[in-house]
Design an enzyme around this catalytic site. Structure first.
Site, PDB file in Angstrom:
ATOM      1  N   TYR A 136     -13.509  -4.631  11.380  1.00 32.22           N
ATOM      2  CA  TYR A 136     -12.248  -3.873  11.321  1.00 32.22           C
ATOM      3  C   TYR A 136     -11.439  -4.122  12.601  1.00 32.22           C
ATOM      4  CZ  TYR A 136      -8.903  -0.043  10.654  1.00 32.22           C
ATOM      5  OH  TYR A 136      -7.745   0.689  10.504  1.00 32.22           O
TER       6      TYR A 136
ATOM      7  N   GLY B 280       0.836  -1.211   0.000  1.00 32.27           N
ATOM      8  CA  GLY B 280       0.000   0.000   0.000  1.00 32.27           C
ATOM      9  C   GLY B 280       0.862   1.248   0.000  1.00 32.27           C
TER      10      GLY B 280
ATOM     11  N   SER C 208      -0.070   5.459  -1.147  1.00 29.53           N
ATOM     12  CA  SER C 208      -1.001   6.382  -0.498  1.00 29.53           C
ATOM     13  C   SER C 208      -0.700   6.483   0.996  1.00 29.53           C
ATOM     14  CB  SER C 208      -2.418   5.821  -0.718  1.00 29.53           C
ATOM     15  OG  SER C 208      -3.368   6.504   0.040  1.00 29.53           O
ATOM     16  N   GLY C 209      -1.063   7.614   1.579  1.00 27.96           N
ATOM     17  CA  GLY C 209      -1.057   7.781   3.037  1.00 27.96           C
ATOM     18  C   GLY C 209       0.249   7.389   3.722  1.00 27.96           C
TER      19      GLY C 209
END
Ligand SMILES: NC(=O)c1ccc[n+]([C@@H]2O[C@H](COP(=O)([O-])OP(=O)(O)OC[C@H]3O[C@@H](n4cnc5c(N)ncnc54)[C@H](OP(=O)(O)O)[C@@H]3O)[C@@H](O)[C@H]2O)c1
Length: 317
Positions: free
Chosen positions: A185, A25, A28-29
């Site tokens: 989550y 990932g 992003s971020g």
């Protein structure tokens, strides 16, 4: 709310030339800032991204800023174990010695859905995809030791919007119980923490150190709202800042600490936390490491059972 924890300038200036890190990932971020900082320190960074064009665009942007940045972009869809296997094979072929794996990619508050292999989306992407990836890259991590595995967990592993973090062994993937996205989550982020804990135990003496981190409440795409960015920046961000929202550079500090600080080697499997709104007020100032306020996070029997169940689930596919 306390001041965010920041790593020392010495760690941020440590020369990482010749070292290779995999970051999932990374477009992003927090993942993007992790890749950017490691590249700035001279490391080779393998960016695992599900959207290759976007990954290449981000890599080109980092190269424009840091002329010497050594970034490689490979496709990785964590919701498809065949893609995880293909990604790991590519990494093993081209980078047989790794100094770090950052299991960073993640999704939050997804509607009910299943990965390609039939797992609930958040458990499948956040935990099972990374669980398999870590196993497949373990020989390279051992060959590159001293090396680290860092899992992005969250303070939501304790409570996520009022849902307690638990591992629901009776129905991990919501086949028979009603779906609750925050509960799912919380389960996935507790699984990230327990995975690192069990790795720490299993990898004793190998030179591979494991850690899980909470990056804090960070302004990234994970929190994006269905509002134009200018309106979010004007109206929403100032309110969220009062609730503890921090910037991506602050959010990446726990990852960098877990990846680079020498003392992390002495406590493999530990949890490192940025400041956060834990239900347990004593934990809110964070800590590197922090004793999680969730008792399940210290339960080795749960960590061992999660490992066996995860192994069976990914091997069956
Ligand atoms: N932001 C926070 O406040 C916060 C708090 C606690 C924990 N965390 C954790 O921090 C980690 C990083 O999140 P972030 O805040 O930086 O969010 P972000 O900006 O949304 O980044 C998430 C990354 O994960 C990738 N990703 C999502 N699903 C994927 C899949 N199926 N396969 C491969 N990659 C996938 C995304 O790719 P695309 O760009 O293609 O979507 C993106 O690169 C996550 O694990 C999250 O749970 C964040």
């Amino acid at each position: 709310m306390s001041t965010p924890l920041m790593v020392s300038p010495e760690l941020l200036n440590k020369n990482l030339t010749g070292k290779t890190y995999v970051v999932t990932g990374a477009n992003s971020g927090i993942g993007l800032v992790t890749a950017q900082q490691l590249a700035k320190q001279g490391a080779t960074v393998v960016m695992g991204v599900r959207r290759v064009k976007e990954g290449q665009r981000v890599a080109a942007e980092i190269r424009r800023e840091i002329g010497s940045a050594d970034l490689i972009v490979y496709q990785l869809e964590l919701g498809d174990l065949a893609s995880v296997r293909a990604f790991a094979a590519e990494v093993n072929r081209n980078h047989p010695k790794l100094q770090g794996l950052v299991n960073n990619a993640g999704v939050m508050k997804t509607p009910f859905g299943r990965t390609k292999d039939g797992f609930e989306t958040q458990f499948g992407v956040n935990h099972l995809g990374h669980f398999l990836l870590t196993n497949l890259l373990m020989d390279a991590l051992k060959a590159g030791a001293p090396s680290r595995v860092v899992n992005l967990s969250s303070y939501f592993h304790e409570y996520a919007m009022g849902r307690k973090g638990e591992i629901h062994f009776d129905d991990l993937n919501y086949h028979s119980r009603p779906f609750d996205t925050w509960e799912a989550y919380a389960q996935s982020k507790l699984a990230n923490l327990l995975h690192a804990r069990e790795l720490g135990r299993r990898l004793a003496g190998t030179g591979v150190t494991a850690a899980s981190v909470n990056p804090g409440f960070v302004r990234t795409n994970l929190l994006s709202l269905p509002l134009p960015m200018w309106l979010q920046n004007l109206m929403v961000v100032p309110i969220l800042r009062l609730a503890g929202l921090i910037e991506p550079w602050e959010g990446v500090q726990s990852t960098l600490y877990a990846l680079l600080a020498p003392e992390v080697e002495r406590q493999s499997g530990a949890y490192y936390s940025q400041i956060a709104r834990y239900k347990d007020k004593a934990a809110r100032a964070g800590g590197w490491p922090l004793r999680s306020p969730n008792p399940v996070a210290h339960d080795d029997a749960v960590a061992k059972r999660l490992w066996s169940v995860s192994e069976a689930l990914v091997q069956a596919k």
